[in-house]
Design a protein around this motif. Sequence first.
Motif, PDB file in Angstrom:
ATOM      1  N   GLU A 159     109.659 130.791  67.112  1.00  0.00           N
ATOM      2  CA  GLU A 159     109.483 129.369  67.070  1.00  0.00           C
ATOM      3  C   GLU A 159     109.988 129.298  65.405  1.00  0.00           C
ATOM      4  OE1 GLU A 159     106.887 128.021  69.523  1.00  0.00           O
ATOM      5  OE2 GLU A 159     107.377 128.754  71.044  1.00  0.00           O
ATOM      6  N   LEU A 160     111.518 128.913  64.816  1.00  0.00           N
ATOM      7  CA  LEU A 160     111.724 128.480  63.338  1.00  0.00           C
ATOM      8  C   LEU A 160     111.679 126.910  63.714  1.00  0.00           C
ATOM      9  CD1 LEU A 160     113.872 131.174  62.385  1.00  0.00           C
ATOM     10  CD2 LEU A 160     111.509 131.508  62.039  1.00  0.00           C
ATOM     11  N   TYR A 161     111.647 126.624  62.921  1.00  0.00           N
ATOM     12  CA  TYR A 161     111.325 124.715  62.672  1.00  0.00           C
ATOM     13  C   TYR A 161     112.784 124.401  61.580  1.00  0.00           C
ATOM     14  CZ  TYR A 161     109.835 120.102  61.479  1.00  0.00           C
ATOM     15  OH  TYR A 161     109.660 118.652  61.018  1.00  0.00           O
ATOM     16  N   ASN A 162     113.209 123.596  62.323  1.00  0.00           N
ATOM     17  CA  ASN A 162     114.558 123.344  61.598  1.00  0.00           C
ATOM     18  C   ASN A 162     115.139 121.613  61.494  1.00  0.00           C
ATOM     19  OD1 ASN A 162     115.766 125.660  60.675  1.00  0.00           O
ATOM     20  ND2 ASN A 162     116.107 126.268  63.165  1.00  0.00           N
ATOM     21  N   ASP A 163     115.428 121.190  60.307  1.00  0.00           N
ATOM     22  CA  ASP A 163     115.033 119.440  60.322  1.00  0.00           C
ATOM     23  C   ASP A 163     116.212 119.107  59.361  1.00  0.00           C
ATOM     24  OD1 ASP A 163     114.074 116.742  60.852  1.00  0.00           O
ATOM     25  OD2 ASP A 163     112.774 117.612  59.377  1.00  0.00           O
ATOM     26  N   LYS A 164     116.782 118.059  59.006  1.00  0.00           N
ATOM     27  CA  LYS A 164     117.619 117.256  58.730  1.00  0.00           C
ATOM     28  C   LYS A 164     116.835 116.664  57.540  1.00  0.00           C
ATOM     29  CE  LYS A 164     121.181 119.920  59.325  1.00  0.00           C
ATOM     30  NZ  LYS A 164     122.251 120.555  58.229  1.00  0.00           N
ATOM     31  N   VAL A 165     117.122 116.107  56.499  1.00  0.00           N
ATOM     32  CA  VAL A 165     116.186 115.311  55.817  1.00  0.00           C
ATOM     33  C   VAL A 165     117.310 114.315  54.997  1.00  0.00           C
ATOM     34  CG1 VAL A 165     114.319 115.426  53.901  1.00  0.00           C
ATOM     35  CG2 VAL A 165     114.280 116.876  55.422  1.00  0.00           C
ATOM     36  N   PHE A 166     116.822 113.512  55.215  1.00  0.00           N
ATOM     37  CA  PHE A 166     117.828 111.856  54.595  1.00  0.00           C
ATOM     38  C   PHE A 166     116.686 111.426  52.957  1.00  0.00           C
ATOM     39  CE2 PHE A 166     117.599 110.816  58.893  1.00  0.00           C
ATOM     40  CZ  PHE A 166     119.031 111.118  58.950  1.00  0.00           C
ATOM     41  N   GLU A 167     117.518 111.852  52.068  1.00  0.00           N
ATOM     42  CA  GLU A 167     117.134 111.091  50.400  1.00  0.00           C
ATOM     43  C   GLU A 167     117.522 110.024  50.772  1.00  0.00           C
ATOM     44  OE1 GLU A 167     115.563 110.864  47.597  1.00  0.00           O
ATOM     45  OE2 GLU A 167     115.609 112.648  48.428  1.00  0.00           O
ATOM     46  N   ILE A 168     116.573 108.816  50.871  1.00  0.00           N
ATOM     47  CA  ILE A 168     116.944 107.109  50.748  1.00  0.00           C
ATOM     48  C   ILE A 168     116.995 106.885  49.284  1.00  0.00           C
ATOM     49  CG2 ILE A 168     116.908 105.428  51.900  1.00  0.00           C
ATOM     50  CD1 ILE A 168     116.326 106.290  54.626  1.00  0.00           C
ATOM     51  N   GLY A 169     117.983 106.131  48.969  1.00  0.00           N
ATOM     52  CA  GLY A 169     117.451 105.470  47.178  1.00  0.00           C
ATOM     53  C   GLY A 169     116.926 104.236  48.287  1.00  0.00           C
ATOM     54  N   LEU A 170     115.278 103.844  47.520  1.00  0.00           N
ATOM     55  CA  LEU A 170     115.017 103.079  48.507  1.00  0.00           C
ATOM     56  C   LEU A 170     114.971 101.630  47.354  1.00  0.00           C
ATOM     57  CD1 LEU A 170     113.880 101.599  50.910  1.00  0.00           C
ATOM     58  CD2 LEU A 170     111.554 101.920  50.397  1.00  0.00           C
ATOM     59  N   THR A 171     115.368 100.737  47.452  1.00  0.00           N
ATOM     60  CA  THR A 171     115.508  99.347  47.129  1.00  0.00           C
ATOM     61  C   THR A 171     113.818  98.695  46.676  1.00  0.00           C
ATOM     62  OG1 THR A 171     116.252  97.808  48.010  1.00  0.00           O
ATOM     63  CG2 THR A 171     117.245  98.734  46.701  1.00  0.00           C
ATOM     64  N   PRO A 172     113.259  98.723  45.410  1.00  0.00           N
ATOM     65  CA  PRO A 172     112.098  98.156  45.094  1.00  0.00           C
ATOM     66  C   PRO A 172     111.005  97.306  46.213  1.00  0.00           C
ATOM     67  CG  PRO A 172     113.078  98.242  43.416  1.00  0.00           C
ATOM     68  CD  PRO A 172     114.165  97.919  43.858  1.00  0.00           C
ATOM     69  N   ASN A 173     112.543  96.076  46.524  1.00  0.00           N
ATOM     70  CA  ASN A 173     111.968  94.978  48.021  1.00  0.00           C
ATOM     71  C   ASN A 173     111.553  95.266  48.930  1.00  0.00           C
ATOM     72  OD1 ASN A 173     115.128  95.560  48.249  1.00  0.00           O
ATOM     73  ND2 ASN A 173     114.512  93.568  49.595  1.00  0.00           N
ATOM     74  N   ARG A 174     111.596  96.329  49.286  1.00  0.00           N
ATOM     75  CA  ARG A 174     111.515  97.225  51.002  1.00  0.00           C
ATOM     76  C   ARG A 174     111.013  97.575  51.217  1.00  0.00           C
ATOM     77  NH1 ARG A 174     115.784  97.133  54.398  1.00  0.00           N
ATOM     78  NH2 ARG A 174     113.666  97.414  55.633  1.00  0.00           N
ATOM     79  N   ALA A 175     109.483  97.675  50.714  1.00  0.00           N
ATOM     80  CA  ALA A 175     108.211  97.707  50.567  1.00  0.00           C
ATOM     81  C   ALA A 175     107.845  97.911  52.371  1.00  0.00           C
ATOM     82  CB  ALA A 175     107.332  97.288  50.235  1.00  0.00           C
ATOM     83  N   ASP A 176     108.625  97.269  53.071  1.00  0.00           N
ATOM     84  CA  ASP A 176     108.178  97.661  54.349  1.00  0.00           C
ATOM     85  C   ASP A 176     108.732  98.999  55.337  1.00  0.00           C
ATOM     86  OD1 ASP A 176     111.306  96.811  56.419  1.00  0.00           O
ATOM     87  OD2 ASP A 176     111.288  96.120  54.362  1.00  0.00           O
ATOM     88  N   ALA A 177     110.030  99.382  54.547  1.00  0.00           N
ATOM     89  CA  ALA A 177     110.781 100.788  54.989  1.00  0.00           C
ATOM     90  C   ALA A 177     110.589 102.233  54.258  1.00  0.00           C
ATOM     91  CB  ALA A 177     112.067 100.070  54.894  1.00  0.00           C
ATOM     92  N   MET A 178     109.100 102.223  53.585  1.00  0.00           N
ATOM     93  CA  MET A 178     108.063 102.814  52.665  1.00  0.00           C
ATOM     94  C   MET A 178     107.587 103.855  53.790  1.00  0.00           C
ATOM     95  SD  MET A 178     107.153 101.027  48.853  1.00  0.00           S
ATOM     96  CE  MET A 178     108.334 100.396  48.398  1.00  0.00           C
ATOM     97  N   SER A 179     108.184 104.522  55.656  1.00  0.00           N
ATOM     98  CA  SER A 179     107.304 104.881  55.985  1.00  0.00           C
ATOM     99  C   SER A 179     108.422 105.756  56.735  1.00  0.00           C
ATOM    100  CB  SER A 179     106.459 104.361  56.298  1.00  0.00           C
ATOM    101  OG  SER A 179     107.131 103.303  56.980  1.00  0.00           O
TER     102      SER A 179
END
Length: 810
Positions: A159-179
Motif C-alpha cells: 500500500e504505497l502512498y502517492n500524492d500531488k503537492v501544490f507549491e503556492i506563492g502565498l501573498t502576505p495578506n492571505r493569513a487565512d489560507a496558511m493551512s
Amino acid sequence: MKISYNWLKEFLNIELEAKKVGEILTDLGLEVEGIESFESVKGNLEGVIVGEVLSCEQHPNADRLKITQVDLGDDSPVQIVCGAPNVAKGQKVPVATIGTILYDEKGEGFKIKKGKIRGEFSHGMICAEDELGLGKGHEGIMVLDDDSKVGTAGADLFELYNDKVFEIGLTPNRADAMSHLGVARDLYAGLLQMEEVQTKMNTPSVSDFHVDERTMNIKFEVEDHEQVPRYAGITITDLHVEESPEWLKHKLESIGLSPINNVVDITNYILHGLGQPLHAFDADKIKGEKVLVKNLPTGTKFVGLDGVERSLHEDDIMICDGKSNPMCIGGVFGGLKSGVTEDTKTIFLEAAYFNPVSIRKTAKRHALNTDASFRFERGINPNAVVYALKRAAIWIAKIANGKIVSDVTDLYPTKIEDFQVNFSYEKAFKLIGEEIPTDTIKNILASLDIKINHQTASGLGLTIPAYRVDVTREADIVEEILRVYGYNNVEIPEKIKTSVTSSDKWNPEKIEQVAAGFLISNGIYESMSNSLTKPEYTDASETIAKEADVEILNALSGDLSVMRQSMLFGLLEGLSYNINRKNNNLKMFEFGNTYHKYESGYVEDKHLSIVFTGKRTGDHWAQANKVSDIFYLKGMVKSLLERLGLTGLKYARTKNDIFSEGISLQLGKIKIVEFGVVKNTVLKQFGIKQEVLFADFNWNNVIAHVGKKKIKILELPKYPEVKRDLALLLDEKVDFIDLHNYAFQSERKLLKNVDLFDVYTGDKLPEGKKSYALSFILQDENKTLTDKQIDKIMTKLQEGFKKQFEAELR
C-alpha cells in the motif's frame, strides 16, 4: 507554501485532476507555482513484481551465493544469483526485473541490468526491505506471504502512498489560507461557481472529545492580555511517545516536514491542517505544576531547541514554569529542556492567539522564522483555538494511547469581534466594471463564511470572520467577490471612456522620467542600492556625522543597521562587485533618498547620483576609446541640467571631503549638484584601484527650480566668438573655481565662458605646483571683436591671475 492534494481531500469531496485544481486555485488568487509528485517509495516500485523461488542451488564458484530459478508469472522462469542467507525454495519474494531503477537512502538511483556474477548469469535481483525503500532491514531478502500472487506488481501488493503537492506563492495578506483548511475553504468557494462540479465542505468534528478522568490540572496565568488575548491548555498523561503511524508520516513528508514522534507530529498535523500552532510541554519538567505567560527582564538567558543560548528582551512573550524559568518563546520557538522526548509520559498542550505585532518583533529580534511565528505574526483565527486544541487532544489520545486528565482551560477575557462592513451594490459595480447578479454575490459571500446581517435594495450589512484580517473595507469585499466570480468572467468593454485631466508639465515624476531618459540614452545604466548600509561608512567622510545616523532597532545584520546618509557607498558597492568580475568600464546612476537624524527631527532628502569609472565606451577598431574623466562628467552634468532647463548656474567650491578634486554648481546660494574625483582613501575600503568620478544632485532643489525660469527665444549671434587659451603654472592649493570666478569679475561684458581642459601634475613641475590649461570664449553681440580688444582682455586676465594667484605662463 506546500499543500497536499490528498490532505485537501480530507476537507473537500473532490475528484478533479491536480492540474485543474491548480488552475482554479491560481484564478482564486492562490497562485500555484508548480505541482510535484510525492511518492512514499521513490519510483513507486515500478518494475518490481512478486516472484516464486522454484529452486535454490549453491553457486559453484562462491560459498555465499545461491543460484535460484524464479517464476515471475509468465511461464518463463529466470535465473537470479542471490547472496541473501535466508533465500529458499518455495518462497514468494519481491523481484526487481531487468531495467528497474531502485533508489538508495540519498535518493540516488541504480538500474538493474543483466549480468554475470562469478561466471553465472543473473536476470534481476531478489530484494531486501531497505533496497525497496519499505524499511531498514537488510539481514536478508524480504519474504512475502504465501498467498501473494505471482506476477503481481509491487505497487499493487504494498500500500504505497502517492500524492500531488501544490507549491503556492502565498501573498502576505492571505493569513487565512496558511493551512490546508484555509486553501480548501477558498477552493470550495471557487468550485461552487462551476455548475459541473458538485462538492461539499467537510469540517472535522470534535464530538469525540471527552475527558477520561480529572486527576491532573496544570493551572496557568497570563500577565498581559494585550500581548496574549487568548491562551488555552489541556493535560494528557500515560503517553507512549514513539514513531508515528505511516499515514501521518506520509502526510508530513509530502509537504517537506521530517517526522519526529507521534506527539510532535500531531501538533504539526494540526498546524498545517487547521492553521493553529500548538506546543507540547513535558509536564514533569514544569516546576510548581503551573504555567506563567509573562515577560522576563532584558538579558535573561534562554536555550532553544537548537541548543543556542539567546538573551531575551523585556517585550518577548515567554512561557515559564511556576518558578518563572523560561520554557518557550511564546509563538516563536520552543525550549531545549521542556520539549517532548521518548521518556515523556505526561504533556501540557498549549494553544493560543498571540498579538501579531509582538510575535513579529520577537521573531525578527532573534532572527527566527518558524512555522508557528510565520502564522502568528500574520494573524490566525482567534476563535478556533479551543477547536484545534480538542482536535489535537483527540489524535494524541488515539495515537499515543494517552488519557485526557483535565478539562480545557481557556483564558479569553475579551473576545476578538468579527468585522462589520456595509456593502453597496452600486460602488461594487463601478469597481468591477459590470453588474453581477445579486444572488451570485450573496452565494459567493456565503461560501466565504461572510454572513449577511441585513439587506436592502442598495446593499448589504456584512459580518466578516475575525480570521479574515485582510477584509476590513468595502473595497476588500469587492475583491473577494471578484476573485471568486473570476476576473476572466468580466468582459472587456469595446469602448473605454475617460477624460483628460490637466497636469503640471514639470511635475516631480515627469522631471525624474526626463532625467532618467536622458542618462539612459547616453549609455548610463540605472542602479538600485539598499537604503540600509554599514555604520562604518560614516568614518569615510568628516562631512557625514555619526550622530546623524538613523539606526534600525531590529537590524537583520550589522551590515544593514543604519539608513544611508550618502548615495555614494551603495554605488561603490555596485562598482566593486562588477570590477571584481572583470567589468571595469561602468557608468551608473541612481535615484534614491538619504536619511539624517538631527536635534530638530528626522530629515529625508531625494538625490540623483552618478558614478563613472574606466573607459567611456567599449573598444572599437575605428576610434581610440577615451577614459572617463572629470571633464566628461562635467559635460554630462551640464547637459542634463540644460535638458531640464536649468541654466546660468555658478561654480562654487565644494565642502565635501570625499572628493580629491571637486566642484559644485549653484543657483545663487542653493546647491544643485556637486561632482568630482572620489578620494583613493574612500575607494580603498571597497577594494577599487581605478579612478571613480561621482556626481550628486540634490534632487529636491532640482525639482524646486525646474520650470521656474521662463524660456527666452533669441536670435543666433551674428558676430563670431573668439577662443583663447592660457596654460598657467599654479600653486597646488588654487582651484579652478577660484580662477573661474576671478575671470568673470574682471571681464563681465565680453567673457562668455571659461573652461578647464587639461590638468598636469607631472614630475617636471616644481614641487607644490600644478599646471592648468584654460580656454576663454569671448564674444560681442553687436560687432566683431578686434585683435586689440582681445589682446587687452587676455593681458588683463593674465596679469590679474599673476597678481591674485601668483600664476605664471608656461
